[in-house]
Write a protein that holds these residues in place. Structure first.
Motif, PDB file in Angstrom:
ATOM      1  N   VAL A  49       0.855  -1.183   0.000  1.00 57.48           N
ATOM      2  CA  VAL A  49       0.000   0.000   0.000  1.00 57.48           C
ATOM      3  C   VAL A  49       0.885   1.225   0.000  1.00 57.48           C
ATOM      4  CG1 VAL A  49      -1.927   1.116   1.160  1.00 57.48           C
ATOM      5  CG2 VAL A  49      -1.489  -1.303   1.545  1.00 57.48           C
ATOM      6  N   PHE A  50       0.507   2.220  -0.770  1.00 55.30           N
ATOM      7  CA  PHE A  50       1.218   3.500  -0.771  1.00 55.30           C
ATOM      8  C   PHE A  50       0.238   4.565  -0.314  1.00 55.30           C
ATOM      9  CE2 PHE A  50       3.334   7.230  -2.550  1.00 55.30           C
ATOM     10  CZ  PHE A  50       4.672   6.938  -2.340  1.00 55.30           C
ATOM     11  N   LEU A  51       0.544   5.226   0.806  1.00 56.91           N
ATOM     12  CA  LEU A  51      -0.402   6.157   1.409  1.00 56.91           C
ATOM     13  C   LEU A  51       0.208   7.550   1.563  1.00 56.91           C
ATOM     14  CD1 LEU A  51      -1.668   3.923   4.379  1.00 56.91           C
ATOM     15  CD2 LEU A  51      -2.773   4.231   2.153  1.00 56.91           C
ATOM     16  N   GLY A  52      -0.643   8.548   1.675  1.00 56.20           N
ATOM     17  CA  GLY A  52      -0.175   9.907   1.944  1.00 56.20           C
ATOM     18  C   GLY A  52      -0.740  10.416   3.259  1.00 56.20           C
ATOM     19  N   CYS A  53       0.106  11.115   4.049  1.00 59.73           N
ATOM     20  CA  CYS A  53      -0.336  11.690   5.325  1.00 59.73           C
ATOM     21  C   CYS A  53      -0.023  13.189   5.348  1.00 59.73           C
ATOM     22  CB  CYS A  53       0.381  11.032   6.501  1.00 59.73           C
ATOM     23  SG  CYS A  53      -0.064   9.307   6.772  1.00 59.73           S
ATOM     24  N   GLU A  54      -0.861  13.938   6.049  1.00 59.36           N
ATOM     25  CA  GLU A  54      -0.667  15.385   6.133  1.00 59.36           C
ATOM     26  C   GLU A  54       0.460  15.769   7.096  1.00 59.36           C
ATOM     27  OE1 GLU A  54      -1.684  18.182   4.570  1.00 59.36           O
ATOM     28  OE2 GLU A  54      -2.503  16.736   3.134  1.00 59.36           O
ATOM     29  N   THR A  55       0.594  15.007   8.182  1.00 54.36           N
ATOM     30  CA  THR A  55       1.630  15.320   9.172  1.00 54.36           C
ATOM     31  C   THR A  55       2.369  14.035   9.572  1.00 54.36           C
ATOM     32  OG1 THR A  55       0.219  14.905  11.096  1.00 54.36           O
ATOM     33  CG2 THR A  55       0.173  17.149  10.172  1.00 54.36           C
ATOM     34  N   PHE A  56       3.559  14.231  10.186  1.00 56.00           N
ATOM     35  CA  PHE A  56       4.299  13.051  10.638  1.00 56.00           C
ATOM     36  C   PHE A  56       3.585  12.397  11.815  1.00 56.00           C
ATOM     37  CE2 PHE A  56       7.842  10.580  12.393  1.00 56.00           C
ATOM     38  CZ  PHE A  56       8.267   9.960  11.240  1.00 56.00           C
ATOM     39  N   GLU A  57       2.899  13.211  12.584  1.00 57.88           N
ATOM     40  CA  GLU A  57       2.135  12.663  13.708  1.00 57.88           C
ATOM     41  C   GLU A  57       1.045  11.711  13.200  1.00 57.88           C
ATOM     42  OE1 GLU A  57       0.373  15.749  16.068  1.00 57.88           O
ATOM     43  OE2 GLU A  57      -0.382  14.267  17.526  1.00 57.88           O
TER      44      GLU A  57
END
Lengths: 517, 517
Positions: free
Chosen positions: B277-285
């Motif tokens: 799976v390749f995902l995107g997150c807005e913050t490292f938290e």
């Protein structure tokens, strides 16, 4: 320079009284802070050694392990003098025990003093070992870790626990379970063994198949060396390739290279679903085929594959009144699964059992999913040792072999001994290639012992096995090391011992063979 | 006595020619049998060392790693003489290479001779290390393991493989996959790195999260010590508690304590189902919260949790023309699952993704189940290093930190350097708390380096991290060891080195700091 500091353990100590109910025994009464940069990191960097001068008045002959064959001569360590006692009384006012009645298990010192005085020291955790590694042979001072029982840190993201060496394994398990984690090891003695002792003996146990050995899961150690210096390798990182991995030396060294005082360990998540299956097989070959099948079909949820033979079952029935949960078979298997999804785990198990039954690998079986039934099935495997103690005097062997060969040793031993043995039983960790071979006799029998040894060791060596899979060598097996290790390796062990403990005060007469002394 | 034997490596050798296409280079042409009880166990106990006298004519200044800051003075090892050459020519008729054109990578000796002559030796596997550990600094003789490339045994019940040190990791993987197993480690350099080098550097890589470190999975080693003695610890058992676990000393010692010549390793079953799976997150938290969620919901099938930041993505787009498979985000995650049941794994993954999306931890994502798409997604993580080489001169750091803190170092470094750096990027193994921090400059820039170091090391030490998570220290980082290890530990490492290699001929100038010499 960053990262550099030194701490010596002297003039600061805590005394452990032998009775846990004693009015003057408390972990809180005597505590000291170790000074160093880590103190900001570990909220409780205190040390509570308990040490017992076990045989001040007892002479050198009291130890039950001292059979002529096993006991080496006492080495020229100092005898404890009145001056030594005065020293201890000064730093531990009111806490030095010399009353022989109280001396059955405790007294106090720090290693720097002992090293300077050439006094021998016997580190001791829960004292649950099976090879005489944790009890003194002559008049060694017992250094108990029982008061060092604080959990230091737990990181709920990484699952890394740090704790003092005297934490009881079961207490750590309870602590972690509340946080949705488990310890990566589990063994029968969990109620009394200490994590420091587990690491010092490289304990194996029931979860090794799934979570691997302590050489992989222990991330850091704090160790006190023979001269009292504290070696800080208490990292809490999964990866650290800065120089040689020194902590590995102490894992499995049975307290002969240093005293483990704190441990950092990687803990797995607590499984959401646990199942236990108890199966019967007609032959050991079918038991191995069943193992292959379940490795394939249960895959990542397989957490234990243990076995016992019909002789074990007979002893469980006779001595502990534990009824066989299935029909009589020559071999029994305990399989445990643990996973994150009860429905998926149940399906995998169902498919495996169906295949094992239809292909006639397995003749009978029962499954447990609820806690009490799981415990009952596990007790068929865990209580074999207890059943054996009721049957007579037991000669115990803990052998590692290529998995295909582990039961052949039981068969060969039975044939070799004939009716000289009351019973010859085999059980153990099939998944790890680890056989517990036990020979029972109505009483201690030197002739029987002479028939068992070196037969058992020579058999093991021919198969390139290990004469101690998980119990260690301690006092009892130290001189058999050459059956599993070449002389060069043993000589190198001797060099390591001489480097780390030049006076040889740490757990003398243990692990290394007498010819190295 | 059983189990005792000794083998010395002298007067028998094999020469590796540097070109793999050379007409006179063949593993089969020069072979010798090691004599010992194990020869009946290991069907092919042969050794094929290849050794290259790299700089016989080159003088001492040719090495690209020798910047004034990094290079120690040459130690007083012997210079290779005509007599030495005659010795080698006698035992290796027609195979001693002194032609400077051919000397870019090979020549021959055995360690006993080198030790007696005080000639320095540089063990070398696939030479894929990143810290200058596997290349000579002055005129050390290169001892290549490339011809020792035989698989010795594989036990399909236990999954235990034994092989010679020069086996290429990818070749071992291919061999095992046909037998339904995999190697417990995988890394970008798999096509050229040797298993012996992997063990010598305690390589981490992409599967450590699932299968643990080599300290747990390596079961045995054969090691040639500095004096030519062969130390046989090549056990093929999961458990062996007979004395100190000597092999652990050599895992991660970067060839400074002995030359690993054979390895025994525990291999996991090949998974029946792999998803990426390749995902995107807005913050490292959010990325960390996603990690927590997936550890809980994917549980035992989680096999990798890797990350890269938007700067990495920009470099992949710009230099390698790799398009972003999802919408632009500050952080990207690569999650791999591997398990034994495709349906179950798919369900677990579906449930996790639904939860991650609905709780807004993740803003976008894509899933791959077929091989080519899995490879494409993995390349977004694996090819970051390659993209960096196209961007300029890269200062590389391989840092271990408590997982909560790994990205803060990137942020702080960016702020600290301001516009002095072309780019500051972070990627790595979140699951292991391992950050690869890279600072790019248009060209080599001493002023920039002075701004990065010791800032990066001091930052790491404050967080009790490691300045080398998986790359080791080699030549480049040897003097920074004190940032991660206390002086007592480093001193003890020096004692171990002196014990095992008293003349210090094995991989000098590596791993240990100059102040110990």
């Amino acid at each position: 320079m960053a990262g550099i500091y030194q701490r010596t353990l002297n003039l600061r100590a805590a005394l452990r009284h032998l009775s846990p109910h004693s009015t003057f025994s408390s972990a809180a009464t005597v505590r000291h802070s170790l000074v160093g940069p880590r103190s900001s990191f570990l909220p409780i960097t205190t040390s509570q050694f308990g040490v017992c001068c076990r045989k001040l008045h007892a002479g050198a002959d009291g130890h039950k392990l001292r059979s002529p064959a096993a006991a080496p001569d006492r080495l020229p360590f100092s005898r404890i003098t009145q001056e030594d006692l005065d020293f201890f009384r000064k730093i531990l006012a009111g806490r030095v025990i010399t009353d022989p009645d109280l001396l059955e298990s405790s007294n106090v010192d720090w290693l720097k003093y002992c090293n300077s005085r050439n006094l021998a020291v016997n580190p001791q955790g829960g004292n649950t070992g099976l090879v005489g590694g944790s009890v003194p042979v002559y008049d060694e001072i017992i250094l108990s870790t029982a008061l060092m029982n604080n959990i230091l840190t737990f990181d709920s993201i990484s699952g890394i626990l740090t704790c003092q060496a005297g934490c009881v394994l079961e207490n750590l398990s309870h602590y972690l379970e509340e946080k949705d984690y488990i310890m990566p090891l589990d063994l029968g003695a969990k109620g009394s063994c200490h994590i420091g002792g587990n690491v010092a003996t490289n304990a194996g146990g029931l979860r090794l198949l799934r979570y691997g050995s302590l050489h992989g899961t222990v991330l850091g150690l704090e160790v006190v060396l023979g001269d009292g210096q504290v070696l800080d390798c208490l990292a809490t990182l999964r990866k650290d390739n800065t120089g040689y991995d020194l902590k590995q030396l102490f894992i499995g060294s049975e307290g002969t290279l240093g005293v483990i005082t704190a441990v950092s360990i990687l803990c797995p998540r607590k499984p959401k679903s646990v199942n236990v299956v108890f199966l019967g097989c007609e032959t050991f070959e079918q038991l191995l085929k069943t193992f292959q099948l379940c490795r394939g079909m249960l895959g990542e949820i397989l957490s234990a594959y243990e076995f016992l033979d019909s002789e074990c079952m007979r002893l469980l029935n006779t001595h502990l009144k534990l009824p066989n949960p299935i029909s009589d078979c020559p071999f029994y298997v305990v399989i445990e699964t643990s996973g994150s999804d009860p429905k998926h785990d149940g399906e995998k198990l169902h498919n495996f059992l169906e295949e094992a039954m239809t292909s006639s690998l397995v003749t009978d079986g029962t499954v447990a999913t609820e806690d009490s039934k799981i415990k009952a099935l596990w007790s068929m495997r865990e209580r074999v040792t207890e059943a054996l103690t009721h049957d007579g005097f037991t000669y115990k062997y803990d052998i590692s072999l290529p998995v295909e060969q582990i039961y052949q040793l039981v068969t060969d031993m039975r044939e070799h001994l004939g009716d000289r043995a009351k019973s010859v039983v085999g059980y153990g960790h099939v998944g790890d290639g680890n056989l517990h071979l036990n020979v029972v006799s109505p009483a201690k029998d030197p002739a029987l012992l002479a028939a068992i040894e070196p037969f058992v060791y020579e058999w093991t060596t021919r198969c390139h096995g290990s004469i101690s899979a998980e119990h260690g060598l301690g006092l009892k097996k130290r001189n058999y090391i050459y059956y599993s290790k070449p002389s060069q390796a043993v000589a190198l062990m001797g060099n390591i011992k001489a480097m780390l403990d030049p006076k040889g005060i740490l757990n003398p007469y243990k692990t290394l063979p007498d010819n190295l002394k």
